[in-house]
Scaffold this motif. Structure first.
Motif, PDB file in Angstrom:
ATOM      1  N   LYS A  46     -45.217 -20.978 -27.659  1.00  0.00           N
ATOM      2  CA  LYS A  46     -45.441 -21.908 -26.548  1.00  0.00           C
ATOM      3  C   LYS A  46     -44.191 -22.028 -25.686  1.00  0.00           C
ATOM      4  O   LYS A  46     -43.092 -21.684 -26.098  1.00  0.00           O
ATOM      5  CB  LYS A  46     -45.819 -23.297 -27.081  1.00  0.00           C
ATOM      6  CG  LYS A  46     -46.955 -23.305 -28.093  1.00  0.00           C
ATOM      7  CD  LYS A  46     -48.276 -22.845 -27.499  1.00  0.00           C
ATOM      8  CE  LYS A  46     -49.405 -22.963 -28.526  1.00  0.00           C
ATOM      9  NZ  LYS A  46     -50.689 -22.481 -27.973  1.00  0.00           N
ATOM     10  N   ARG A  47     -44.369 -22.574 -24.489  1.00  0.00           N
ATOM     11  CA  ARG A  47     -43.248 -22.802 -23.574  1.00  0.00           C
ATOM     12  C   ARG A  47     -42.638 -24.174 -23.794  1.00  0.00           C
ATOM     13  O   ARG A  47     -43.348 -25.161 -23.952  1.00  0.00           O
ATOM     14  CB  ARG A  47     -43.697 -22.727 -22.118  1.00  0.00           C
ATOM     15  CG  ARG A  47     -43.989 -21.347 -21.564  1.00  0.00           C
ATOM     16  CD  ARG A  47     -44.162 -21.471 -20.051  1.00  0.00           C
ATOM     17  NE  ARG A  47     -44.440 -20.188 -19.429  1.00  0.00           N
ATOM     18  CZ  ARG A  47     -45.649 -19.744 -19.134  1.00  0.00           C
ATOM     19  NH1 ARG A  47     -46.708 -20.489 -19.415  1.00  0.00           N
ATOM     20  NH2 ARG A  47     -45.819 -18.571 -18.562  1.00  0.00           N
ATOM     21  N   LEU A  48     -41.320 -24.236 -23.720  1.00  0.00           N
ATOM     22  CA  LEU A  48     -40.607 -25.499 -23.585  1.00  0.00           C
ATOM     23  C   LEU A  48     -40.037 -25.504 -22.166  1.00  0.00           C
ATOM     24  O   LEU A  48     -39.145 -24.724 -21.849  1.00  0.00           O
ATOM     25  CB  LEU A  48     -39.499 -25.627 -24.619  1.00  0.00           C
ATOM     26  CG  LEU A  48     -38.837 -27.016 -24.779  1.00  0.00           C
ATOM     27  CD1 LEU A  48     -38.005 -27.055 -26.053  1.00  0.00           C
ATOM     28  CD2 LEU A  48     -37.963 -27.408 -23.601  1.00  0.00           C
ATOM     29  N   ILE A  49     -40.585 -26.360 -21.306  1.00  0.00           N
ATOM     30  CA  ILE A  49     -40.110 -26.485 -19.932  1.00  0.00           C
ATOM     31  C   ILE A  49     -39.145 -27.665 -19.888  1.00  0.00           C
ATOM     32  O   ILE A  49     -39.534 -28.812 -20.113  1.00  0.00           O
ATOM     33  CB  ILE A  49     -41.273 -26.687 -18.954  1.00  0.00           C
ATOM     34  CG1 ILE A  49     -42.236 -25.495 -19.027  1.00  0.00           C
ATOM     35  CG2 ILE A  49     -40.754 -26.867 -17.532  1.00  0.00           C
ATOM     36  CD1 ILE A  49     -43.478 -25.660 -18.169  1.00  0.00           C
ATOM     37  N   PHE A  50     -37.893 -27.377 -19.612  1.00  0.00           N
ATOM     38  CA  PHE A  50     -36.829 -28.383 -19.646  1.00  0.00           C
ATOM     39  C   PHE A  50     -36.457 -28.761 -18.221  1.00  0.00           C
ATOM     40  O   PHE A  50     -35.974 -27.931 -17.444  1.00  0.00           O
ATOM     41  CB  PHE A  50     -35.614 -27.820 -20.382  1.00  0.00           C
ATOM     42  CG  PHE A  50     -34.446 -28.770 -20.463  1.00  0.00           C
ATOM     43  CD1 PHE A  50     -34.356 -29.690 -21.494  1.00  0.00           C
ATOM     44  CD2 PHE A  50     -33.425 -28.738 -19.518  1.00  0.00           C
ATOM     45  CE1 PHE A  50     -33.278 -30.556 -21.583  1.00  0.00           C
ATOM     46  CE2 PHE A  50     -32.355 -29.599 -19.586  1.00  0.00           C
ATOM     47  CZ  PHE A  50     -32.276 -30.514 -20.621  1.00  0.00           C
ATOM     48  N   ARG A  51     -36.689 -30.021 -17.862  1.00  0.00           N
ATOM     49  CA  ARG A  51     -36.391 -30.497 -16.520  1.00  0.00           C
ATOM     50  C   ARG A  51     -34.935 -30.956 -16.429  1.00  0.00           C
ATOM     51  O   ARG A  51     -34.461 -31.726 -17.270  1.00  0.00           O
ATOM     52  CB  ARG A  51     -37.317 -31.658 -16.141  1.00  0.00           C
ATOM     53  CG  ARG A  51     -38.797 -31.308 -16.136  1.00  0.00           C
ATOM     54  CD  ARG A  51     -39.633 -32.482 -15.627  1.00  0.00           C
ATOM     55  NE  ARG A  51     -39.347 -32.752 -14.231  1.00  0.00           N
ATOM     56  CZ  ARG A  51     -39.634 -33.906 -13.613  1.00  0.00           C
ATOM     57  NH1 ARG A  51     -40.191 -34.904 -14.291  1.00  0.00           N
ATOM     58  NH2 ARG A  51     -39.353 -34.070 -12.328  1.00  0.00           N
ATOM     59  N   THR A  52     -34.248 -30.501 -15.390  1.00  0.00           N
ATOM     60  CA  THR A  52     -32.853 -30.906 -15.197  1.00  0.00           C
ATOM     61  C   THR A  52     -32.723 -32.192 -14.386  1.00  0.00           C
ATOM     62  O   THR A  52     -31.608 -32.642 -14.121  1.00  0.00           O
ATOM     63  CB  THR A  52     -32.055 -29.798 -14.476  1.00  0.00           C
ATOM     64  OG1 THR A  52     -32.570 -29.616 -13.148  1.00  0.00           O
ATOM     65  CG2 THR A  52     -32.138 -28.490 -15.243  1.00  0.00           C
ATOM     66  N   TRP A  53     -33.830 -32.804 -13.999  1.00  0.00           N
ATOM     67  CA  TRP A  53     -33.806 -34.039 -13.209  1.00  0.00           C
ATOM     68  C   TRP A  53     -33.129 -35.159 -13.986  1.00  0.00           C
ATOM     69  O   TRP A  53     -33.459 -35.442 -15.135  1.00  0.00           O
ATOM     70  CB  TRP A  53     -35.231 -34.428 -12.836  1.00  0.00           C
ATOM     71  CG  TRP A  53     -35.389 -35.849 -12.382  1.00  0.00           C
ATOM     72  CD1 TRP A  53     -36.107 -36.842 -13.004  1.00  0.00           C
ATOM     73  CD2 TRP A  53     -34.830 -36.451 -11.209  1.00  0.00           C
ATOM     74  NE1 TRP A  53     -36.027 -38.004 -12.296  1.00  0.00           N
ATOM     75  CE2 TRP A  53     -35.246 -37.804 -11.187  1.00  0.00           C
ATOM     76  CE3 TRP A  53     -34.015 -35.972 -10.179  1.00  0.00           C
ATOM     77  CZ2 TRP A  53     -34.881 -38.683 -10.168  1.00  0.00           C
ATOM     78  CZ3 TRP A  53     -33.648 -36.854  -9.172  1.00  0.00           C
ATOM     79  CH2 TRP A  53     -34.081 -38.184  -9.179  1.00  0.00           C
ATOM     80  N   THR A  54     -32.179 -35.815 -13.356  1.00  0.00           N
ATOM     81  CA  THR A  54     -31.514 -36.974 -13.947  1.00  0.00           C
ATOM     82  C   THR A  54     -31.289 -38.013 -12.849  1.00  0.00           C
ATOM     83  O   THR A  54     -31.310 -37.700 -11.661  1.00  0.00           O
ATOM     84  CB  THR A  54     -30.146 -36.605 -14.551  1.00  0.00           C
ATOM     85  OG1 THR A  54     -29.297 -36.111 -13.499  1.00  0.00           O
ATOM     86  CG2 THR A  54     -30.281 -35.546 -15.637  1.00  0.00           C
ATOM     87  N   VAL A  55     -31.056 -39.244 -13.255  1.00  0.00           N
ATOM     88  CA  VAL A  55     -30.803 -40.312 -12.283  1.00  0.00           C
ATOM     89  C   VAL A  55     -29.346 -40.776 -12.319  1.00  0.00           C
ATOM     90  O   VAL A  55     -29.020 -41.847 -11.832  1.00  0.00           O
ATOM     91  CB  VAL A  55     -31.753 -41.510 -12.532  1.00  0.00           C
ATOM     92  CG1 VAL A  55     -33.180 -41.114 -12.231  1.00  0.00           C
ATOM     93  CG2 VAL A  55     -31.624 -42.051 -13.952  1.00  0.00           C
ATOM     94  N   GLY A  56     -28.472 -39.974 -12.915  1.00  0.00           N
ATOM     95  CA  GLY A  56     -27.045 -40.262 -12.853  1.00  0.00           C
ATOM     96  C   GLY A  56     -26.457 -40.971 -14.053  1.00  0.00           C
ATOM     97  O   GLY A  56     -25.268 -41.294 -14.047  1.00  0.00           O
ATOM     98  N   ALA A  57     -27.258 -41.216 -15.078  1.00  0.00           N
ATOM     99  CA  ALA A  57     -26.759 -41.957 -16.227  1.00  0.00           C
ATOM    100  C   ALA A  57     -26.008 -41.050 -17.197  1.00  0.00           C
ATOM    101  O   ALA A  57     -26.467 -39.941 -17.507  1.00  0.00           O
ATOM    102  CB  ALA A  57     -27.925 -42.627 -16.959  1.00  0.00           C
ATOM    103  N   TYR A  58     -24.857 -41.517 -17.668  1.00  0.00           N
ATOM    104  CA  TYR A  58     -24.067 -40.844 -18.697  1.00  0.00           C
ATOM    105  C   TYR A  58     -23.524 -39.500 -18.184  1.00  0.00           C
ATOM    106  O   TYR A  58     -23.873 -39.059 -17.087  1.00  0.00           O
ATOM    107  CB  TYR A  58     -24.880 -40.663 -19.978  1.00  0.00           C
ATOM    108  CG  TYR A  58     -25.476 -41.948 -20.503  1.00  0.00           C
ATOM    109  CD1 TYR A  58     -24.671 -43.005 -20.920  1.00  0.00           C
ATOM    110  CD2 TYR A  58     -26.858 -42.125 -20.586  1.00  0.00           C
ATOM    111  CE1 TYR A  58     -25.215 -44.184 -21.402  1.00  0.00           C
ATOM    112  CE2 TYR A  58     -27.418 -43.291 -21.067  1.00  0.00           C
ATOM    113  CZ  TYR A  58     -26.590 -44.325 -21.468  1.00  0.00           C
ATOM    114  OH  TYR A  58     -27.140 -45.496 -21.936  1.00  0.00           O
ATOM    115  N   PRO A  59     -22.659 -38.840 -18.966  1.00  0.00           N
ATOM    116  CA  PRO A  59     -22.073 -37.578 -18.517  1.00  0.00           C
ATOM    117  C   PRO A  59     -23.099 -36.479 -18.189  1.00  0.00           C
ATOM    118  O   PRO A  59     -22.796 -35.581 -17.400  1.00  0.00           O
ATOM    119  CB  PRO A  59     -21.189 -37.166 -19.696  1.00  0.00           C
ATOM    120  CG  PRO A  59     -20.763 -38.467 -20.298  1.00  0.00           C
ATOM    121  CD  PRO A  59     -21.969 -39.359 -20.179  1.00  0.00           C
ATOM    122  N   ILE A  60     -24.293 -36.544 -18.756  1.00  0.00           N
ATOM    123  CA  ILE A  60     -25.334 -35.572 -18.431  1.00  0.00           C
ATOM    124  C   ILE A  60     -25.960 -35.865 -17.073  1.00  0.00           C
ATOM    125  O   ILE A  60     -26.733 -35.067 -16.537  1.00  0.00           O
ATOM    126  CB  ILE A  60     -26.437 -35.590 -19.519  1.00  0.00           C
ATOM    127  CG1 ILE A  60     -27.372 -34.375 -19.402  1.00  0.00           C
ATOM    128  CG2 ILE A  60     -27.261 -36.863 -19.456  1.00  0.00           C
ATOM    129  CD1 ILE A  60     -26.799 -33.097 -19.847  1.00  0.00           C
TER     130      ILE A  60
END
Length: 572
Positions: free
Chosen positions: A194-208
């Motif tokens: 199966k696919r794991l689709i990883f979204r890079t969307w973030t709202v600015g929280a924490y170092p990530i």
């Protein structure tokens, strides 16, 4: 892997959901769980309409919510498990509808969603979230073998308006956390194919929080990961679905399979209540993406996103014409490389509209109105960062709200040097809108939508005068009168949802020079962090904000503290 062309299918699950402002980010599980068989039959019927239309246009996959409410586990409270069992049964039918039409089903997941009881048990057993998710997803993929993949979101959690048995929280705080999670989960997806689709969307929280635009954070997150089952999903720009954004350069920084996220129900541009055309914008992105390695498709959000009162649902509501048009043109441009003009003419023919050339001219004029009046062009073109987020290029309109305030006036006068140009562009846009009504009649599209756009953008034009003209008092009176007329016209129950116009003419007692110093201290025009960011803005400012929030909560605007996740997330 073959091309992955995803369409979201969240809309039918909001039928009958009676709230003025709806959180369109995920299915309201508590509401859906209370519905009877007739409601679920309607959902399946509408999903069938969406799926068959989407497949005929070229989509081959669907996104739908969500793993937390579908994956059973012995540690979840018994009453919640009983509700999950019923939900699983109903959603199996939904999955079958999508699959039979030809869409590969991909289920969304926040990391991490849990009930209070589950959180207590995890703490008692001293089990790491990654270890729990490995077992949960392994069983989920066995229980739902027809699911083609899971779409993982790590950078945003539930909004403050979500009151659910499950609550999501941000547990991935660093690039190392994200890489460790991927390394733990990918073997599960490889095992099941199966696919794991990883979204890079973030709202600015924490170092990530700067993952979507910072090259070092991006590189650190995916360092050493080569799995063919991983797909990296990125929004087209360095912030949310706004205009005036260059293509995200992270598309060019990894050989991993990638998809681009595009939004055709424009959550910051009226959600399809009026034409907010994206064809030429997305055509440019598609052309640039041809130079990036291993871009395998797109994820088109045609129904999902935002906290808004607008309710037009692509594919299943006749009045959702503008969202349908955006979606059709987007998939034709991205998948086939069709010219925008040809795609618009093809859509007009399929929908049996009127004069396609008149429709194209209308779209050109409305595109200019959105770019130059909903946005303030000179401000929107500036690259500004605060902490780990790129500042949105629009200040005056947010979701279903139009803001007219003295503080925004001060800010815009600081950033915009050509005030006369801003005023002239507003007048030109109003002239465009006057022409668009006749074009709408010739094109065979709803004239009422152009009238609504005219009335709404007339408020924006008045606000533009307030921002940049000199006689503010006289303009304040005209804005107040226009606001009341707009509210009276569009607040009739059942007529249509409307924007809320929020005015605050109380002077901001801040010297322009001091405002400039504050802006230069807090914001930067470069992606990289300054020394002051590393020493103060990213660290000490978080502590200062927490003190203010605890001791002077009234200093923080209600809209900023109560909507979505709340502004406090930016300071984590």
């Amino acid at each position: 892997m073959t091309d992955l062309l995803l369409i979201d299918t969240i809309g039918p699950f909001f039928r009958g959901y009676d709230r003025r402002v709806i959180n369109w980010s995920k299915i309201p599980w508590d509401y859906a769980g209370r519905q009877g068989g007739a409601w679920w039959e309607t959902v399946c019927r509408e999903l069938n309409v969406i799926a068959r239309q989407a497949v005929s246009w070229g989509f081959n996959a669907a996104s739908i919510d969500d793993v937390a409410h579908l994956a059973d586990h012995a540690w979840i409270e018994p009453e919640v498990r009983r509700r999950i069992a019923r939900y699983r049964s109903e959603m199996r039918n939904c999955f079958q509808v999508l699959a039979r039409a030809g869409l590969a089903v991909h289920v969304t997941m926040d990391v991490f969603s849990a009930t209070p009881g589950l959180l207590k048990r995890l703490a008692l057993e001293q089990m790491k979230v990654n270890d729990y998710l490995v077992g949960l997803l392994d069983q989920f993929l066995m229980d739902f073998p027809d699911v083609a993949g899971v779409i993982v979101r790590i950078g945003e959690s539930d909004g403050k308006d979500v009151h659910d048995d499950f609550r999501s929280q941000l547990v991935i705080k660093t690039p190392a956390d994200a890489r460790e999670m991927l390394q733990s989960l990918l073997p599960v997806f490889e095992k099941h194919g199966k696919r794991l689709i990883f979204r890079t969307w973030t709202v600015g929280a924490y170092p990530i929080g700067d993952l979507m635009w910072h090259r070092d954070t991006f590189a650190e997150t995916f360092k050493g990961i080569t799995s063919p089952n991983l797909v990296v999903s990125m929004k087209y720009g360095e912030t949310d679905f706004f205009r005036y954004l260059p293509l995200n350069r992270n598309f060019f920084r990894t050989p991993l399979a990638k998809i681009v996220e595009l939004q055709t129900r424009r959550e910051y541009e009226g959600c399809g209540e009026y034409p907010s055309f994206v064809g030429w914008l997305y055509e440019r992105y598609a052309r640039e993406l041809k130079q990036a390695q291993n871009v395998i498709g797109c994820m088109v959000w045609c129904q999902t996103g935002g906290w808004v009162p607008f309710r037009r649902l692509a594919f299943i509501d006749p009045e959702a014409l503008w969202n349908d048009l955006n979606t059709y043109v987007t998939i034709r441009v991205v998948k086939e490389g069709v010219l925008v003009e040809d795609a618009v003419r093809s859509f007009a023919k399929e929908r049996r509209l009127g004069d396609a050339d008149a429709l194209l001219e209308l779209l050109r004029l409305s595109d200019e109105c959105v770019r130059e009046l909903l946005y303030v062009e000179e401000f929107a073109q500036q690259k500004l960062f605060f902490r780990r987020v790129r500042i949105p290029p629009v200040l005056t309109v947010y979701w279903g709200n139009i803001f007219v305030s003295h503080s925004i006036r001060k800010l815009l006068r600081y950033f915009v040097r050509d005030a006369d140009g801003a005023l002239r562009s507003a007048q030109r846009c109003m002239d465009n809108l006057a022409r668009m009504k006749g074009l709408a009649e010739r094109a065979g599209v709803p004239v009422a939508d152009i009238d609504y756009m005219h009335d709404t953008f007339q408020l924006l034009a008045l606000a533009r005068e307030y921002y940049f003209a000199d006689d503010a008092v006289e303009i304040e009176e005209r804005i107040a009168a226009a606001k009341q007329a707009y509210k009276a016209k569009y607040n009739k129950r059942g007529l249509r949802a409307r924007y809320r116009v929020k005015t605050d003419f109380k002077p901001l007692l801040l010297n322009p020079r001091h405002l400039g110093w504050a802006v230069q201290f807090l914001m930067r025009r470069q992606r990289g962090y300054r020394m002051v960011d590393r020493l103060i803005i990213l660290s000490a400012l978080s502590l200062i904000y927490r003190v203010i929030a605890a001791r002077r909560p009234h200093w923080i605007p209600g809209f900023a503290s109560k909507s979505a996740m709340g502004v406090d997330v930016v300071f984590r």
